[in-house]
Motif scaffolding. Sequence first.
Motif, PDB file in Angstrom:
ATOM      1  N   GLU A 167       0.834  -1.196   0.000  1.00 32.82           N
ATOM      2  CA  GLU A 167       0.000   0.000   0.000  1.00 32.82           C
ATOM      3  C   GLU A 167       0.875   1.256   0.000  1.00 32.82           C
ATOM      4  O   GLU A 167       0.566   2.233  -0.682  1.00 32.82           O
ATOM      5  CB  GLU A 167      -0.914  -0.011   1.222  1.00 32.82           C
ATOM      6  CG  GLU A 167      -1.917   1.101   1.244  1.00 32.82           C
ATOM      7  CD  GLU A 167      -2.902   1.005   2.398  1.00 32.82           C
ATOM      8  OE1 GLU A 167      -3.574   2.014   2.655  1.00 32.82           O
ATOM      9  OE2 GLU A 167      -2.995  -0.063   3.033  1.00 32.82           O
ATOM     10  N   ARG A 168       1.984   1.222   0.718  1.00 33.73           N
ATOM     11  CA  ARG A 168       2.901   2.360   0.760  1.00 33.73           C
ATOM     12  C   ARG A 168       3.502   2.631  -0.619  1.00 33.73           C
ATOM     13  O   ARG A 168       3.678   3.784  -1.014  1.00 33.73           O
ATOM     14  CB  ARG A 168       4.013   2.119   1.794  1.00 33.73           C
ATOM     15  CG  ARG A 168       4.976   3.260   1.912  1.00 33.73           C
ATOM     16  CD  ARG A 168       4.294   4.510   2.455  1.00 33.73           C
ATOM     17  NE  ARG A 168       5.242   5.601   2.531  1.00 33.73           N
ATOM     18  CZ  ARG A 168       4.961   6.865   2.239  1.00 33.73           C
ATOM     19  NH1 ARG A 168       3.750   7.202   1.887  1.00 33.73           N
ATOM     20  NH2 ARG A 168       5.881   7.794   2.313  1.00 33.73           N
ATOM     21  N   ARG A 169       3.812   1.574  -1.373  1.00 35.04           N
ATOM     22  CA  ARG A 169       4.368   1.740  -2.726  1.00 35.04           C
ATOM     23  C   ARG A 169       3.343   2.412  -3.639  1.00 35.04           C
ATOM     24  O   ARG A 169       3.688   3.276  -4.441  1.00 35.04           O
ATOM     25  CB  ARG A 169       4.794   0.384  -3.294  1.00 35.04           C
ATOM     26  CG  ARG A 169       5.407   0.465  -4.655  1.00 35.04           C
ATOM     27  CD  ARG A 169       6.778   1.123  -4.611  1.00 35.04           C
ATOM     28  NE  ARG A 169       7.276   1.292  -5.958  1.00 35.04           N
ATOM     29  CZ  ARG A 169       7.918   2.363  -6.404  1.00 35.04           C
ATOM     30  NH1 ARG A 169       8.196   3.353  -5.588  1.00 35.04           N
ATOM     31  NH2 ARG A 169       8.320   2.447  -7.645  1.00 35.04           N
ATOM     32  N   VAL A 170       2.072   2.057  -3.492  1.00 28.24           N
ATOM     33  CA  VAL A 170       1.016   2.687  -4.275  1.00 28.24           C
ATOM     34  C   VAL A 170       0.944   4.175  -3.925  1.00 28.24           C
ATOM     35  O   VAL A 170       0.826   5.027  -4.815  1.00 28.24           O
ATOM     36  CB  VAL A 170      -0.348   2.005  -4.048  1.00 28.24           C
ATOM     37  CG1 VAL A 170      -1.466   2.752  -4.760  1.00 28.24           C
ATOM     38  CG2 VAL A 170      -0.315   0.555  -4.493  1.00 28.24           C
ATOM     39  N   GLN A 171       1.041   4.502  -2.644  1.00 31.32           N
ATOM     40  CA  GLN A 171       1.014   5.904  -2.219  1.00 31.32           C
ATOM     41  C   GLN A 171       2.178   6.683  -2.831  1.00 31.32           C
ATOM     42  O   GLN A 171       1.995   7.812  -3.299  1.00 31.32           O
ATOM     43  CB  GLN A 171       1.077   6.000  -0.698  1.00 31.32           C
ATOM     44  CG  GLN A 171      -0.161   5.489  -0.005  1.00 31.32           C
ATOM     45  CD  GLN A 171       0.014   5.356   1.497  1.00 31.32           C
ATOM     46  OE1 GLN A 171       1.113   5.488   2.023  1.00 31.32           O
ATOM     47  NE2 GLN A 171      -1.076   5.089   2.195  1.00 31.32           N
ATOM     48  N   LYS A 172       3.362   6.086  -2.849  1.00 31.14           N
ATOM     49  CA  LYS A 172       4.536   6.748  -3.423  1.00 31.14           C
ATOM     50  C   LYS A 172       4.363   6.942  -4.928  1.00 31.14           C
ATOM     51  O   LYS A 172       4.775   7.968  -5.477  1.00 31.14           O
ATOM     52  CB  LYS A 172       5.819   5.961  -3.137  1.00 31.14           C
ATOM     53  CG  LYS A 172       6.204   5.911  -1.669  1.00 31.14           C
ATOM     54  CD  LYS A 172       6.417   7.292  -1.093  1.00 31.14           C
ATOM     55  CE  LYS A 172       7.822   7.783  -1.390  1.00 31.14           C
ATOM     56  NZ  LYS A 172       8.109   9.102  -0.782  1.00 31.14           N
TER      57      LYS A 172
END
Length: 61
Positions: free
Chosen positions: A17-22
């Motif tokens: 999910e953090r990679r999607v946010q980035k």
Amino acid sequence: MDYISCAEAATKWSISERRVQKLCEGGRIPGAMKFSRIWLIPKGAEKPVDGRLKTEQRISD
């Protein structure tokens, strides 16, 4: 237009999910927009190509 959350996109694309946010922060997902503290991603958006990976290099003898 229908939107999905970062968590739904992460599950769909098999990334965190953090990679999607980035990716959203970096403008790598067309049509993604931030609403308050939540990123909204168009339902039909494709997973961006991972620019961190290098292409295979040829080995010459």
